[in-house]
Motif scaffolding. Structure first.
Motif, PDB file in Angstrom:
ATOM      1  N   GLU A 183      19.198  -9.010   0.630  1.00 18.67           N
ATOM      2  CA  GLU A 183      18.825 -10.023   1.631  1.00 18.67           C
ATOM      3  C   GLU A 183      19.197 -11.432   1.181  1.00 18.67           C
ATOM      4  N   GLU A 184      19.880 -11.553   0.034  1.00 18.12           N
ATOM      5  CA  GLU A 184      20.137 -12.872  -0.547  1.00 18.12           C
ATOM      6  C   GLU A 184      21.628 -13.218  -0.556  1.00 18.12           C
ATOM      7  N   LYS A 185      21.889 -14.500  -0.430  1.00 18.59           N
ATOM      8  CA  LYS A 185      23.242 -14.995  -0.611  1.00 18.59           C
ATOM      9  C   LYS A 185      23.500 -15.125  -2.106  1.00 18.59           C
ATOM     10  N   VAL A 186      24.552 -14.471  -2.607  1.00 16.67           N
ATOM     11  CA  VAL A 186      24.829 -14.494  -4.054  1.00 16.67           C
ATOM     12  C   VAL A 186      26.099 -15.270  -4.393  1.00 16.67           C
ATOM     13  N   GLY A 187      26.898 -15.623  -3.383  1.00 17.71           N
ATOM     14  CA  GLY A 187      28.124 -16.356  -3.664  1.00 17.71           C
ATOM     15  C   GLY A 187      28.844 -16.752  -2.399  1.00 17.71           C
ATOM     16  N   ALA A 188      29.982 -17.414  -2.585  1.00 16.14           N
ATOM     17  CA  ALA A 188      30.765 -17.889  -1.444  1.00 16.14           C
ATOM     18  C   ALA A 188      32.238 -17.886  -1.796  1.00 16.14           C
ATOM     19  N   GLY A 189      33.061 -17.828  -0.764  1.00 14.17           N
ATOM     20  CA  GLY A 189      34.499 -17.834  -0.978  1.00 14.17           C
ATOM     21  C   GLY A 189      35.242 -18.031   0.320  1.00 14.17           C
ATOM     22  N   ARG A 190      36.490 -17.548   0.357  1.00 12.01           N
ATOM     23  CA  ARG A 190      37.283 -17.705   1.581  1.00 12.01           C
ATOM     24  C   ARG A 190      38.201 -16.501   1.761  1.00 12.01           C
ATOM     25  N   LEU A 191      38.585 -16.289   2.998  1.00 12.64           N
ATOM     26  CA  LEU A 191      39.477 -15.188   3.352  1.00 12.64           C
ATOM     27  C   LEU A 191      40.921 -15.656   3.201  1.00 12.64           C
ATOM     28  N   ILE A 192      41.675 -14.965   2.314  1.00 11.19           N
ATOM     29  CA  ILE A 192      43.080 -15.326   2.115  1.00 11.19           C
ATOM     30  C   ILE A 192      43.958 -14.610   3.137  1.00 11.19           C
ATOM     31  N   SER A 193      43.733 -13.299   3.295  1.00 20.31           N
ATOM     32  CA  SER A 193      44.519 -12.548   4.284  1.00 20.31           C
ATOM     33  C   SER A 193      43.794 -11.280   4.697  1.00 20.31           C
ATOM     34  N   LEU A 194      44.200 -10.762   5.858  1.00 19.38           N
ATOM     35  CA  LEU A 194      43.627  -9.539   6.434  1.00 19.38           C
ATOM     36  C   LEU A 194      44.704  -8.461   6.521  1.00 19.38           C
ATOM     37  N   GLN A 195      44.275  -7.206   6.295  1.00 21.29           N
ATOM     38  CA  GLN A 195      45.211  -6.092   6.457  1.00 21.29           C
ATOM     39  C   GLN A 195      44.550  -4.952   7.221  1.00 21.29           C
ATOM     40  N   LYS A 196      45.362  -4.231   7.941  1.00 16.82           N
ATOM     41  CA  LYS A 196      44.929  -2.994   8.593  1.00 16.82           C
ATOM     42  C   LYS A 196      46.071  -1.989   8.457  1.00 16.82           C
ATOM     43  N   ASP A 197      45.756  -0.828   7.892  1.00 19.86           N
ATOM     44  CA  ASP A 197      46.779   0.187   7.614  1.00 19.86           C
ATOM     45  C   ASP A 197      47.915  -0.395   6.783  1.00 19.86           C
ATOM     46  N   LYS A 198      47.530  -1.199   5.770  1.00 18.12           N
ATOM     47  CA  LYS A 198      48.459  -1.802   4.800  1.00 18.12           C
ATOM     48  C   LYS A 198      49.437  -2.808   5.423  1.00 18.12           C
ATOM     49  N   ILE A 241      40.824  -6.728   2.772  1.00 16.70           N
ATOM     50  CA  ILE A 241      40.598  -8.173   2.725  1.00 16.70           C
ATOM     51  C   ILE A 241      41.004  -8.699   1.353  1.00 16.70           C
ATOM     52  N   LEU A 242      41.823  -9.746   1.341  1.00 15.91           N
ATOM     53  CA  LEU A 242      42.083 -10.485   0.109  1.00 15.91           C
ATOM     54  C   LEU A 242      41.093 -11.637   0.068  1.00 15.91           C
ATOM     55  N   TYR A 243      40.152 -11.516  -0.862  1.00 16.47           N
ATOM     56  CA  TYR A 243      39.024 -12.459  -0.951  1.00 16.47           C
ATOM     57  C   TYR A 243      39.185 -13.321  -2.196  1.00 16.47           C
ATOM     58  N   GLU A 244      38.854 -14.608  -2.096  1.00 17.54           N
ATOM     59  CA  GLU A 244      38.836 -15.523  -3.233  1.00 17.54           C
ATOM     60  C   GLU A 244      37.487 -16.221  -3.243  1.00 17.54           C
ATOM     61  N   GLY A 245      36.779 -16.173  -4.389  1.00 18.44           N
ATOM     62  CA  GLY A 245      35.450 -16.779  -4.407  1.00 18.44           C
ATOM     63  C   GLY A 245      34.870 -16.939  -5.786  1.00 18.44           C
ATOM     64  N   ASN A 246      33.612 -17.383  -5.824  1.00 16.63           N
ATOM     65  CA  ASN A 246      32.949 -17.703  -7.088  1.00 16.63           C
ATOM     66  C   ASN A 246      32.061 -16.577  -7.609  1.00 16.63           C
ATOM     67  N   VAL A 247      32.095 -15.420  -6.953  1.00 25.82           N
ATOM     68  CA  VAL A 247      31.306 -14.263  -7.401  1.00 25.82           C
ATOM     69  C   VAL A 247      32.111 -13.003  -7.105  1.00 25.82           C
ATOM     70  N   LYS A 248      31.937 -11.995  -7.952  1.00 21.11           N
ATOM     71  CA  LYS A 248      32.626 -10.721  -7.731  1.00 21.11           C
ATOM     72  C   LYS A 248      31.889  -9.924  -6.666  1.00 21.11           C
ATOM     73  N   VAL A 249      32.642  -9.461  -5.657  1.00 19.83           N
ATOM     74  CA  VAL A 249      32.079  -8.662  -4.581  1.00 19.83           C
ATOM     75  C   VAL A 249      31.839  -7.233  -5.081  1.00 19.83           C
ATOM     76  N   ILE A 303      40.769  -7.558  -3.891  1.00 13.55           N
ATOM     77  CA  ILE A 303      41.166  -6.864  -2.669  1.00 13.55           C
ATOM     78  C   ILE A 303      40.103  -5.809  -2.416  1.00 13.55           C
ATOM     79  N   VAL A 304      39.430  -5.936  -1.263  1.00  8.09           N
ATOM     80  CA  VAL A 304      38.330  -5.022  -0.939  1.00  8.09           C
ATOM     81  C   VAL A 304      38.585  -4.374   0.409  1.00  8.09           C
ATOM     82  N   GLY A 305      38.008  -3.191   0.577  1.00  8.68           N
ATOM     83  CA  GLY A 305      38.084  -2.503   1.852  1.00  8.68           C
ATOM     84  C   GLY A 305      36.719  -2.498   2.509  1.00  8.68           C
ATOM     85  N   PHE A 342      39.289  -2.375  -4.289  1.00 14.77           N
ATOM     86  CA  PHE A 342      40.604  -1.880  -4.674  1.00 14.77           C
ATOM     87  C   PHE A 342      41.135  -2.539  -5.942  1.00 14.77           C
ATOM     88  N   LYS A 343      40.959  -3.861  -6.039  1.00 17.08           N
ATOM     89  CA  LYS A 343      41.559  -4.573  -7.168  1.00 17.08           C
ATOM     90  C   LYS A 343      40.785  -5.864  -7.443  1.00 17.08           C
TER      91      LYS A 343
END
Length: 301
Positions: A246-261, A275-283, A224-226, A216-217
């Motif tokens: 099949e490979e791990k390409v990065g890591a991060g953490r979950l900032i917040s969860l949403q369902k139906d906005k 999902i609001l994601y924060e990490g060292n690689v673009k998903v 922000i990903v769906g 999404f953004k």
């Protein structure tokens, strides 16, 4: 005893034991300076089956040894067997994956000392090696403090006092002294010290997986990903691994969860989410997000 020297309790089997007699065990000899009965009163002689306290041993004999009387010092010394003391190996020669705890052990009487040593040697030592650098009857003196400082040792005592000369040494060397009245408590404390030496273990728990369906953004290191929960369940504050193919390409953490906005605390398998994601690689779309926790757990022996 710092005023009277080595004090030993003997039981006579045969003959008569008198003040001034020369006696020896397999480890120590004495020219008897004084005999006392079980009430601490001085006596001139002891008879068979009579317990008697003897002053005059050059060093404390071992518990359970038999003693005999001799006509001369030279004859008595022939009975003494030299003990071969093993020199402790240096900490430098310990295997790299092993930790070491050095201790200096002081006790009130030899019987207590031997009992404590036996119990300490039974502690598990596959992760931490317990090395008794000094094991001795008597109060804790400044020489014990100096040895503890030079060898990075802990001092533990059983029913002993700390000599007044030690107070200045404690300020200078910053050595902690632990004394106990119960053997079990002493052994348990040593066990706890050994466990504190171990590095905590990191335990990871995988909780859920999300397949990324849409982006999404994207802004700096946040997105922000769906997606859809395909395994387990999600909750706030989790760590994330980004799996591509099949490979791990990065890591991060979950900032917040949403369902139906709307923000939610949990999501179960089969539910779609934002999902609001924060990490060292673009998903990217079709990536798998693996959610997990890590906990530092105290290790035991």
């Amino acid at each position: 005893d710092k005023f009277r020297g080595s004090v030993s309790t003997l039981i006579l089997k045969n003959g008569i034991l008198r003040d001034g007699d020369i006696i020896a065990t397999g480890s120590a000899m004495a020219k008897i300076k004084s005999l006392e009965d079980f009430q601490g009163k001085k006596i001139e002689q002891a008879l068979p089956s009579q317990p008697v306290v003897v002053l005059g041993f050059e060093k404390v004999p071992k518990v359970g040894e038999e003693f005999k009387s001799y006509s001369s010092d030279a004859e008595a010394r022939l009975n003494i067997k030299e003990e071969k003391k093993e020199t402790p190996k240096s900490v430098m020669f310990v295997e790299s994956d092993k930790k070491v705890l050095n201790i200096i052990l002081k006790a009130d009487v030899l019987g207590s000392l031997e009992a404590i040593e036996g119990m300490l040697k039974n502690l598990p030592q596959d992760k931490v090696i317990l090395r008794i650098l000094k094991s001795e009857v008597g109060d804790i003196h400044i020489s014990d403090i100096k040895l503890a400082e030079s060898s990075k040792s802990q001092i533990v005592g059983f029913r002993v006092k700390v000599d007044h000369s030690v107070s200045q040494g404690l300020k200078k060397y910053k050595i902690k002294i632990r004394t106990f009245e119960v053997i079990y408590e002493l052994v348990q404390e040593v066990r706890l010290i050994m466990e504190k030496i171990l590095e905590p273990e990191t335990v990871r728990t995988d909780l859920g997986k999300v397949k990324v369906l849409v982006i999404f953004k994207t802004q700096k290191n946040r997105q922000i990903v769906g997606g859809k929960v395909i395994e387990g369940e999600l909750k706030g504050g989790l760590k994330i691994e980004v799996i591509r193919g099949e490979e791990k390409v990065g890591a991060g953490r979950l900032i917040s969860l949403q369902k139906d906005k709307k923000k939610v605390e949990k999501l179960a398998k089969g539910q779609e989410c934002g999902i609001l994601y924060e990490g060292n690689v673009k998903v990217q779309e079709k990536d798998i997000l693996l959610f997990y926790t890590e906990e530092r757990v105290k290790r035991e022996l």
